[in-house]
Design a protein around this motif. Sequence first.
Motif, PDB file in Angstrom:
ATOM      1  N   LYS A  28     -11.153  15.235  -1.424  1.00 57.79           N
ATOM      2  CA  LYS A  28     -10.643  14.491  -0.270  1.00 57.79           C
ATOM      3  C   LYS A  28     -11.303  13.118  -0.191  1.00 57.79           C
ATOM      4  O   LYS A  28     -10.635  12.107   0.053  1.00 57.79           O
ATOM      5  CB  LYS A  28     -10.904  15.275   1.013  1.00 57.79           C
ATOM      6  CG  LYS A  28     -10.293  14.666   2.243  1.00 57.79           C
ATOM      7  CD  LYS A  28     -10.506  15.557   3.447  1.00 57.79           C
ATOM      8  CE  LYS A  28      -9.852  14.947   4.673  1.00 57.79           C
ATOM      9  NZ  LYS A  28     -10.049  15.778   5.865  1.00 57.79           N
ATOM     10  N   ALA A  29     -12.615  13.061  -0.416  1.00 57.83           N
ATOM     11  CA  ALA A  29     -13.323  11.782  -0.388  1.00 57.83           C
ATOM     12  C   ALA A  29     -12.812  10.872  -1.506  1.00 57.83           C
ATOM     13  O   ALA A  29     -12.676   9.653  -1.312  1.00 57.83           O
ATOM     14  CB  ALA A  29     -14.823  12.014  -0.520  1.00 57.83           C
ATOM     15  N   GLN A  30     -12.539  11.455  -2.674  1.00 52.99           N
ATOM     16  CA  GLN A  30     -12.017  10.674  -3.798  1.00 52.99           C
ATOM     17  C   GLN A  30     -10.644  10.102  -3.456  1.00 52.99           C
ATOM     18  O   GLN A  30     -10.352   8.945  -3.747  1.00 52.99           O
ATOM     19  CB  GLN A  30     -11.941  11.547  -5.057  1.00 52.99           C
ATOM     20  CG  GLN A  30     -11.506  10.800  -6.303  1.00 52.99           C
ATOM     21  CD  GLN A  30     -12.479   9.698  -6.692  1.00 52.99           C
ATOM     22  OE1 GLN A  30     -13.681   9.826  -6.523  1.00 52.99           O
ATOM     23  NE2 GLN A  30     -11.961   8.588  -7.199  1.00 52.99           N
ATOM     24  N   LYS A  31      -9.777  10.910  -2.828  1.00 56.29           N
ATOM     25  CA  LYS A  31      -8.432  10.441  -2.451  1.00 56.29           C
ATOM     26  C   LYS A  31      -8.529   9.301  -1.425  1.00 56.29           C
ATOM     27  O   LYS A  31      -7.787   8.325  -1.507  1.00 56.29           O
ATOM     28  CB  LYS A  31      -7.606  11.585  -1.866  1.00 56.29           C
ATOM     29  CG  LYS A  31      -7.131  12.567  -2.903  1.00 56.29           C
ATOM     30  CD  LYS A  31      -6.313  13.672  -2.271  1.00 56.29           C
ATOM     31  CE  LYS A  31      -5.883  14.700  -3.307  1.00 56.29           C
ATOM     32  NZ  LYS A  31      -5.111  15.794  -2.700  1.00 56.29           N
ATOM     33  N   VAL A  32      -9.434   9.434  -0.475  1.00 58.93           N
ATOM     34  CA  VAL A  32      -9.615   8.382   0.534  1.00 58.93           C
ATOM     35  C   VAL A  32     -10.124   7.104  -0.132  1.00 58.93           C
ATOM     36  O   VAL A  32      -9.656   5.991   0.164  1.00 58.93           O
ATOM     37  CB  VAL A  32     -10.602   8.853   1.629  1.00 58.93           C
ATOM     38  CG1 VAL A  32     -11.005   7.717   2.542  1.00 58.93           C
ATOM     39  CG2 VAL A  32      -9.973   9.982   2.435  1.00 58.93           C
ATOM     40  N   ALA A  33     -11.048   7.233  -1.078  1.00 62.28           N
ATOM     41  CA  ALA A  33     -11.575   6.070  -1.776  1.00 62.28           C
ATOM     42  C   ALA A  33     -10.484   5.417  -2.617  1.00 62.28           C
ATOM     43  O   ALA A  33     -10.376   4.185  -2.671  1.00 62.28           O
ATOM     44  CB  ALA A  33     -12.755   6.472  -2.651  1.00 62.28           C
ATOM     45  N   ASP A  34      -9.649   6.207  -3.289  1.00 65.83           N
ATOM     46  CA  ASP A  34      -8.550   5.678  -4.108  1.00 65.83           C
ATOM     47  C   ASP A  34      -7.525   4.955  -3.231  1.00 65.83           C
ATOM     48  O   ASP A  34      -7.028   3.880  -3.586  1.00 65.83           O
ATOM     49  CB  ASP A  34      -7.859   6.797  -4.885  1.00 65.83           C
ATOM     50  CG  ASP A  34      -8.768   7.372  -5.985  1.00 65.83           C
ATOM     51  OD1 ASP A  34      -9.762   6.709  -6.344  1.00 65.83           O
ATOM     52  OD2 ASP A  34      -8.453   8.486  -6.472  1.00 65.83           O
ATOM     53  N   ALA A  35      -7.229   5.540  -2.064  1.00 59.18           N
ATOM     54  CA  ALA A  35      -6.273   4.926  -1.143  1.00 59.18           C
ATOM     55  C   ALA A  35      -6.822   3.604  -0.605  1.00 59.18           C
ATOM     56  O   ALA A  35      -6.087   2.616  -0.474  1.00 59.18           O
ATOM     57  CB  ALA A  35      -5.942   5.867  -0.003  1.00 59.18           C
TER      58      ALA A  35
ATOM     59  N   ALA B  25      -6.544   1.030  -3.354  1.00 58.11           N
ATOM     60  CA  ALA B  25      -5.155   0.622  -3.589  1.00 58.11           C
ATOM     61  C   ALA B  25      -4.690  -0.379  -2.521  1.00 58.11           C
ATOM     62  O   ALA B  25      -3.956  -1.307  -2.814  1.00 58.11           O
ATOM     63  CB  ALA B  25      -4.253   1.836  -3.608  1.00 58.11           C
ATOM     64  N   THR B  26      -5.099  -0.180  -1.281  1.00 62.14           N
ATOM     65  CA  THR B  26      -4.702  -1.101  -0.206  1.00 62.14           C
ATOM     66  C   THR B  26      -5.479  -2.406  -0.286  1.00 62.14           C
ATOM     67  O   THR B  26      -5.002  -3.435   0.189  1.00 62.14           O
ATOM     68  CB  THR B  26      -4.920  -0.459   1.168  1.00 62.14           C
ATOM     69  OG1 THR B  26      -6.271  -0.078   1.319  1.00 62.14           O
ATOM     70  CG2 THR B  26      -4.020   0.751   1.363  1.00 62.14           C
ATOM     71  N   ALA B  27      -6.666  -2.403  -0.871  1.00 58.11           N
ATOM     72  CA  ALA B  27      -7.480  -3.617  -0.972  1.00 58.11           C
ATOM     73  C   ALA B  27      -6.941  -4.543  -2.060  1.00 58.11           C
ATOM     74  O   ALA B  27      -7.167  -5.742  -2.017  1.00 58.11           O
ATOM     75  CB  ALA B  27      -8.929  -3.260  -1.272  1.00 58.11           C
ATOM     76  N   GLU B  28      -6.211  -4.023  -3.017  1.00 51.40           N
ATOM     77  CA  GLU B  28      -5.719  -4.849  -4.126  1.00 51.40           C
ATOM     78  C   GLU B  28      -4.526  -5.658  -3.751  1.00 51.40           C
ATOM     79  O   GLU B  28      -3.765  -5.701  -2.989  1.00 51.40           O
ATOM     80  CB  GLU B  28      -5.349  -3.966  -5.330  1.00 51.40           C
ATOM     81  CG  GLU B  28      -6.556  -3.364  -5.955  1.00 51.40           C
ATOM     82  CD  GLU B  28      -6.166  -2.430  -7.097  1.00 51.40           C
ATOM     83  OE1 GLU B  28      -4.987  -2.269  -7.401  1.00 51.40           O
ATOM     84  OE2 GLU B  28      -7.084  -1.883  -7.686  1.00 51.40           O
TER      85      GLU B  28
END
Length: 120
Positions: free
Chosen positions: A107-114, A117-120
């Motif tokens: 879950k932490a990995q998914k939040v970090a990936d999301a 993705a929004t920062a790019e």
Amino acid sequence: MALKIRLARGGSKKRPYYHVVIADARSPRDGRFLEKVGSWNPMLAKDDAKRVELDADRIKHWIDHGAQPTDRVLRFLAEAGVATREVKSNPEKAKPGKRAQERAAEKAQKVADAAAATAE
């Protein structure tokens, strides 16, 4: 003869009631005992005075004669001021299990990936 201060269950199904008894360690839970020295009614509220009733003088007498209280009875005795109980700490028990830790990491990995993705 090894003596225990322990609980003997009474009451009906789903309505427990326990007697605090002095018994030989080899006798069954609800079997033969030497003396009844109190009671515990877990159905009553925790602040009710009749929830735990103990005969402190008799309990002290039996402790002086070598009777060993069980963990649950020792809690009651500590609350009544008859005996002292060391506080137990098991920090490993409070940790989540292996699968729960894996799910939390995913879950932490998914939040970090999301967030990436929004920062790019």
